[in-house]
Design an enzyme around this catalytic site. Structure first.
Site, PDB file in Angstrom:
ATOM      1  N   HIS A 209      43.075  53.524  43.602  1.00 45.01           N
ATOM      2  CA  HIS A 209      42.593  54.371  42.509  1.00 45.01           C
ATOM      3  C   HIS A 209      42.743  55.840  42.878  1.00 45.01           C
ATOM      4  CE1 HIS A 209      39.510  56.133  39.746  1.00 45.01           C
ATOM      5  NE2 HIS A 209      40.013  55.218  38.937  1.00 45.01           N
ATOM      6  N   SER A 412      43.067  37.541  39.717  1.00 43.28           N
ATOM      7  CA  SER A 412      42.885  38.668  38.817  1.00 43.28           C
ATOM      8  C   SER A 412      42.740  38.250  37.364  1.00 43.28           C
ATOM      9  CB  SER A 412      44.083  39.622  38.960  1.00 43.28           C
ATOM     10  OG  SER A 412      44.012  40.684  38.043  1.00 43.28           O
TER      11      SER A 412
END
Length: 490
Positions: A209, A412
């Site tokens: 991120h 995921s």
């Protein structure tokens, strides 16, 4: 601005109402600056990047140049001074009520088409409405009551204890707090690592991120960007090479428990093994686990590697407004008690200690988190995780059946696929895009019916986009040859 305000006041309230109503467009997109690229070196090496111009798609489908650091008003609801007779006419109150009513209608409509960002919109906190009239502020250390008495510390500590049990650390061995967002959790975790190892090098995969690289700039840390596999997971071979080139300095590592774009989970056990094989003993590295979304999902996924303080990690952070479904941005940060001594300071003004990033902290967020954790519990979250994974596989299979390249990592709920050709479609469904790919994050609030609506809309638009004989992009470099079904790889 003063001149504009004065001229605005010359209009009667009714006329002002009409003018502002026409200009009110809460659906318009305010472009975000693209994240600055961070290469190897200190944060000071990247100062020049702050002056770079970034091309941003505007609402009309064209492009404009936007200089980072300038305040560009794309949409604005003006703040105007009340008229002298407003308290008698009530015109201003009526105007504001109308604006808010239309804004609420916009929120309802835009929520129907929310797919690209990891926020759980399935919640009901009506029971907490009675507490919204109080200014609740959790100043300072959650475990030490300050002189300010309107706080929610008992709720905050209850939430922290819940996550401590989830990540297997004893109550007396951890310290933590409820942050204002996931980024603050990363900033705090990396700051603790920097304080433990002032001369340490920060290692983070290229798909981490952007807040991780923001931390490197803020703290002036030397940062090594590590390559990733096609899945988005950290490449431990490249990590090994960079570690061996810097054996003389401690390692501070950000491990992704779900990357931003592909939802990839770094192999924590392999990362630790790589550190050990490169000669880094446990007292020469610090690992922060960024679990913004999947940090709460992973414990309920069979076969998933465990994120636990029984392993040599230093901290874990998770967002509260993502999988949990808190209506305001917030997060949870947990670290080891022995590390916090490097940050904690006495604050006489508060009659407390403080080791947080922010001073004032939202005291309402712990109430929302406590309420949800109590209502759902471990079993409730397990059911929601299973639902998300099931629906993510459904979306991936349907996309591929329609001839659309798509990838879904094993652990995921983030489905990656070809970027829609039309930016208006991207804005409509609020998709997150990077290069030639976009993604949908399947959250508890995303139903099969919503996915079917999206799929139908996408397939119909693709027929128009490619009716001229042009071809969809090849995604081999983004999702691998097994997931790309462009004309060249069918």
């Amino acid at each position: 601005m003063v001149g504009a305000l004065e001229s605005d006041q010359s209009f009667p309230m009714a006329e002002k109402f009409d003018i502002l109503s026409e200009g009110f467009d809460p659906t318009a997109v305010v472009p975000e600056p693209l994240p600055l690229p961070v290469t190897n070196g200190t944060a000071a090496d990247h100062e020049e990047e702050n002056l770079k111009k970034t091309k941003v798609i505007n609402g009309g489908g064209g492009e404009r140049e936007m200089v980072l650091g300038r305040n560009v008003h794309t949409t604005c609801l003006a703040v105007t001074e009340p008229e002298s007779n407003d308290e008698f006419t009530g015109d201003k109150e009526a105007y504001m009520a109308s604006v808010l009513a239309r804004y609420r209608k916009t929120l309802v409509e835009r929520t129907k088409y929310h797919l690209g960002y990891p926020y759980n919109l399935d919640f009901d906190y009506g029971a907490l409405g009675q507490l919204q009239h109080f200014s609740i502020n959790n100043l300072g250390d959650p475990f030490i009551e300050s002189n300010y008495g309107v706080h929610s510390r008992p709720f905050e500590v209850g939430v922290l204890d819940w996550f401590a049990r989830l990540w297997e650390i004893e109550r007396d061995d951890y310290w933590g707090y409820i942050t204002n967002c996931g980024t603050e959790g990363n900033l705090h975790g990396i700051l603790v690592g920097r304080e433990v190892f002032p001369d340490g090098i920060l290692y983070a995969s290229s798909e981490s991120h952007y807040s991780v690289f923001k931390a490197a700039r803020m703290y002036r840390m030397e940062c090594e960007k590590v390559d990733t596999l096609i899945s988005g997971e950290i490449d431990c071979d490249d990590f090994r090479r960079k570690l061996l080139a810097n054996k003389d300095k401690p390692a501070i590592l950000n491990v992704n428990i779900g990357t931003t774009v592909k939802g990839a989970v770094d192999d924590l056990d392999l990362v630790i093994k790589t550190l050990e094989e490169c000669g880094f003993s446990h007292d020469r590295f610090y690992i922060h686990c960024d679990g913004a979304l999947f940090g709460l999902m992973m414990p309920f996924v069979k076969r998933a590697p465990k994120v636990t303080f029984n392993k040599p990690i230093g901290s874990v952070s998770v967002s509260g407004h993502k999988f949990v479904g808190c209506p305001m941005p917030c997060g949870v940060q947990i670290t080891r008690m022995k590390h916090i001594k490097f940050l904690s300071n006495n604050v006489e003004y508060l009659a407390s200690r403080d080791a947080t990033i922010m001073g004032s902290r939202n005291g309402h967020a712990p109430l929302f988190l406590w309420y949800t954790l109590n209502r759902k519990g471990y079993k409730g979250f397990q059911k929601e995780v299973q639902k998300c994974l099931r629906n993510a596989h459904y979306l991936k299979d349907r996309l591929r059946e329609a001839g659309i390249s798509a990838m879904l990592n094993e652990l995921s709920s983030t489905v990656v696929f070809e970027r829609p050709k039309e930016e208006e479609f991207v804005r409509r469904w609020q998709l997150a895009c990077q290069g030639d790919i976009a993604h949908v994050v399947v959250m508890p609030s995303v139903t099969v019916e919503k996915l079917d609506h999206f799929l139908k809309d996408l397939v119909e638009h693709r027929l128009v986009w490619y009716e001229d004989g042009s071809q969809p992009p090849c995604l081999v470099k983004d999702v691998g040859i097994n997931n790309c079904i462009c004309p060249a790889h069918k």
